[in-house]
Design an enzyme around this catalytic site. Sequence first.
Site, short mmCIF file in Angstrom:
data_model
loop_
_atom_site.label_atom_id
_atom_site.label_comp_id
_atom_site.label_asym_id
_atom_site.label_seq_id
_atom_site.Cartn_x
_atom_site.Cartn_y
_atom_site.Cartn_z
N HIS A 41 -25.90 14.57 -1.62
CA HIS A 41 -27.24 14.13 -2.02
C HIS A 41 -27.43 12.64 -1.75
O HIS A 41 -28.36 12.04 -2.27
CB HIS A 41 -27.47 14.46 -3.50
N ARG A 82 0.82 -1.23 0.00
CA ARG A 82 0.00 0.00 0.00
C ARG A 82 0.85 1.26 0.00
O ARG A 82 0.30 2.37 0.03
CB ARG A 82 -0.98 -0.02 1.18
O1 F6P Z 1 -4.69 -7.36 0.40
C1 F6P Z 1 -3.48 -7.85 0.85
C2 F6P Z 1 -2.36 -7.46 -0.02
O2 F6P Z 1 -1.26 -8.15 0.44
C3 F6P Z 1 -2.09 -5.95 -0.05
O3 F6P Z 1 -1.35 -5.51 1.03
C4 F6P Z 1 -1.39 -5.81 -1.35
O4 F6P Z 1 -1.33 -4.48 -1.76
C5 F6P Z 1 -2.24 -6.69 -2.22
O5 F6P Z 1 -2.56 -7.79 -1.39
C6 F6P Z 1 -1.62 -7.14 -3.52
O6 F6P Z 1 -0.47 -7.90 -3.32
P1 F6P Z 1 0.55 -8.16 -4.49
O7 F6P Z 1 1.08 -6.85 -4.96
O8 F6P Z 1 1.61 -9.05 -3.92
O9 F6P Z 1 -0.19 -8.85 -5.63
#
Ligand code: F6P
Length: 532
Positions: A370, A254
Amino acid sequence: MDRPDALDRAWRAVRAEAERLRPIHLRELFAADAGRFGGLCFRLDDLTIDLSKEKLDGQALAALVELARAAGVEALRDALVAGEPVNLTEERAVLHMALRGGAEPPAGDDVAGTLDRFLGFAEAVRRGEVAGAGGPVSDVVNIGIGGSDLGPAMAARALSPDRDGPRLHFVSNVDGAHLADTVADLDPARTLVIVSSKTFTTLETMANARLARDWLGPHAERQMAAVSTNLAGCAAFGIPAERVFGFWDWVGGRYSLWSAIGLSLAIGIGAARFRAFLAGAAAMDQHVREAPLARNLPVLLGLVGIWRRNALGWPTVALIPYDQRLERFPAYVQQLDMESNGKRVTRDGRPVATATGPVIWGEPGTNAQHSFFQLLHQGTDVVPVDFVAAARPRRADPEHHALLLANCLAQGQALAFGRSAEEVEAEMTAAGRSPEEIARLVPHRTFPGDRPSTTILFGELDPFSLGRLIALFEHKVFVQGAIWDVNSYDQWGVELGKALAGALIPALRDDAPLAGDASTRGLVGRIKELKG
Ligand code: F6P
């Protein structure tokens, strides 16, 4: 380790401030202090954060700053910047700042060279030197999910006036409809597919990558690229090394938009604007490192979050950009904040002593007005609101922008000050309504007010200001995680569902027997009946 006395004292002081302020209406706080806006409005260049409509004052803010100090926010920030393994459960450093010049990367990790390489590729695509079988690339499809989707998808939408390269599309959901609908009008001979996955094992992304490879057919080999830390996985999938762009395990999913995960965005807006986007984030990194806690914007935003969540007890936050191009920003911040701070144990594994991450949700204004704003104004729960707006429009009608901003400010006013029964009565009397009608309608038309909001304002939404805005929220999440003493950089909570889904696939696909609970077995049976 027992909680140090200073920290307990700081929490007690913050809670005492909350009890002092709880009964005082925001109207009274404004009436009592003519300098309230000046005292509670903070700036970094054009970026302006108005906290004056929060239910706090200078004394409460000082107690919160003391809490940040007692919780060791500065020491943890310095450890983060120094590349210490602050992600304790995965024994990793957390150095996304190093991707934009805000911290030093670990020795041997060639961040600058990798950036040059993927931006060079982006420019080659834009110039048509890297082309499809049918000519220059007209469309780019990024396949990824979570952090490998939300960042570039949000930023591509936010910076649409800056896109002068191929059109950008984003496919995340394992629902095959997502890819099918996205490519329905695209030419497979002129589409570049980028598989973005830190692990290159994520079920959704790998399933979509295979489907996209089939859709590209004979063009797959020359028209697929990949971004991952798993270079062997990319090679095994058949993507040639010259179109694979790596990053490092010290970049959380993230927090990865600044890495080659931003490749699709870079192809759309070009290398120079992508570098401006990084520079905006680096400016915020410098600010968070250098500004004193009491004037440090991410620290202040984080402390307001602590105030709302822990001192006043409000469990949710509405994030409302008054900017249609920021329509994906709430979803982006949702992952950033809720995956980071949705934790129930401390960094050393004990149950947390206070509530942690709030539920973040939102939609752009004015649309939100809205739909759900009725509840924000007159419902029984207090929902603090974060407004985000740019003072100047880009490639949009200026008169409309004035309407947009008027609505943004009006909502903050209505939430804070409301409309009292006396005001409603006076207004209805002046309009010639009968006393009976006034008595009947006043309760319905009264707004309690005293509902808090923060307004985040800046000049205009461009690559630099978007980078700075995202970094502001990243650091806010860090500050809150530090105060709650949780590890903001792991996400074990998403693993169980992944494992359970893996066990269910054979039962749904191949009629394999299924162990486990009666409800799930019953639903699998019903799905099979309905499928026929
Ligand atoms: O939702 C869990 C997660 O591990 C996230 O933290 C991450 O961004 C996403 O899955 C995608 O993971 P990857 O980039 O390894 O496909």
